[in-house]
Write a protein that holds these residues in place. Structure first.
Motif, PDB file in Angstrom:
ATOM      1  N   THR A 289      18.928   6.158  36.032  1.00 55.80           N
ATOM      2  CA  THR A 289      17.573   6.322  36.544  1.00 55.80           C
ATOM      3  C   THR A 289      16.670   5.229  35.983  1.00 55.80           C
ATOM      4  OG1 THR A 289      16.835   7.735  34.734  1.00 55.80           O
ATOM      5  CG2 THR A 289      17.853   8.844  36.655  1.00 55.80           C
ATOM      6  N   ARG A 290      15.561   5.015  36.646  1.00 56.72           N
ATOM      7  CA  ARG A 290      14.606   4.027  36.151  1.00 56.72           C
ATOM      8  C   ARG A 290      14.124   4.409  34.760  1.00 56.72           C
ATOM      9  NH1 ARG A 290       9.773   3.422  39.850  1.00 56.72           N
ATOM     10  NH2 ARG A 290      11.274   2.341  41.149  1.00 56.72           N
ATOM     11  N   ALA A 291      13.844   5.688  34.547  1.00 49.95           N
ATOM     12  CA  ALA A 291      13.372   6.151  33.235  1.00 49.95           C
ATOM     13  C   ALA A 291      14.438   5.905  32.156  1.00 49.95           C
ATOM     14  CB  ALA A 291      13.003   7.627  33.292  1.00 49.95           C
ATOM     15  N   GLU A 292      15.675   6.156  32.486  1.00 49.93           N
ATOM     16  CA  GLU A 292      16.772   5.932  31.542  1.00 49.93           C
ATOM     17  C   GLU A 292      16.878   4.436  31.192  1.00 49.93           C
ATOM     18  OE1 GLU A 292      21.347   7.526  31.226  1.00 49.93           O
ATOM     19  OE2 GLU A 292      20.542   7.115  33.220  1.00 49.93           O
TER      20      GLU A 292
ATOM     21  N   ALA B 241      19.831   4.151  40.611  1.00 51.70           N
ATOM     22  CA  ALA B 241      20.852   3.224  41.111  1.00 51.70           C
ATOM     23  C   ALA B 241      22.161   3.575  40.420  1.00 51.70           C
ATOM     24  CB  ALA B 241      20.454   1.784  40.818  1.00 51.70           C
ATOM     25  N   SER B 242      23.242   2.986  40.885  1.00 51.92           N
ATOM     26  CA  SER B 242      24.546   3.200  40.265  1.00 51.92           C
ATOM     27  C   SER B 242      25.162   1.866  39.899  1.00 51.92           C
ATOM     28  CB  SER B 242      25.493   3.926  41.222  1.00 51.92           C
ATOM     29  OG  SER B 242      25.075   5.251  41.413  1.00 51.92           O
ATOM     30  N   VAL B 243      25.889   1.879  38.787  1.00 51.10           N
ATOM     31  CA  VAL B 243      26.637   0.709  38.363  1.00 51.10           C
ATOM     32  C   VAL B 243      28.118   1.059  38.507  1.00 51.10           C
ATOM     33  CG1 VAL B 243      27.135  -0.880  36.476  1.00 51.10           C
ATOM     34  CG2 VAL B 243      24.832   0.072  36.720  1.00 51.10           C
ATOM     35  N   THR B 244      28.855   0.207  39.195  1.00 54.26           N
ATOM     36  CA  THR B 244      30.287   0.416  39.381  1.00 54.26           C
ATOM     37  C   THR B 244      31.034  -0.239  38.226  1.00 54.26           C
ATOM     38  OG1 THR B 244      30.011   0.396  41.775  1.00 54.26           O
ATOM     39  CG2 THR B 244      32.240   0.029  40.926  1.00 54.26           C
TER      40      THR B 244
END
Length: 82
Positions: A70-73, A54-57
């Motif tokens: 990423t989900r892992a991150e 996903a991305s965060v703006t």
């Protein structure tokens, strides 16, 4: 006494640091910018429960960037909360 806000806060700190390194300003210093980042981080957190990225703006001081997560991150950022 952990809640979803604790996970949001970790994600906000992560993307805020990316923004600070890129533009030299901390979005957490401005309540309006922080509110926008918080809303974007909450959406990204929910998205990551379904997909792998996903991305965060982040927008502050006339600058804007998308920080991919990423989900892992995200799991690595929050693993000590579990």
């Amino acid at each position: 006494q952990l809640g979803g806000k604790d996970w949001d806060d970790r994600l906000i700190a992560h993307v805020s640091e990316h923004f600070r390194r890129q533009f030299g300003a901390d979005v957490r210093d401005d309540p309006q910018s922080l509110a926008m980042v918080r809303a974007s981080a909450e959406r990204a957190k929910r998205t990551l429960s379904k997909v792998d990225q996903a991305s965060v703006t982040v927008a502050h001081g006339g600058h804007r960037m998308q920080v991919p997560v990423t989900r892992a991150e995200f799991e690595g950022l929050t693993q000590d909360l579990l």
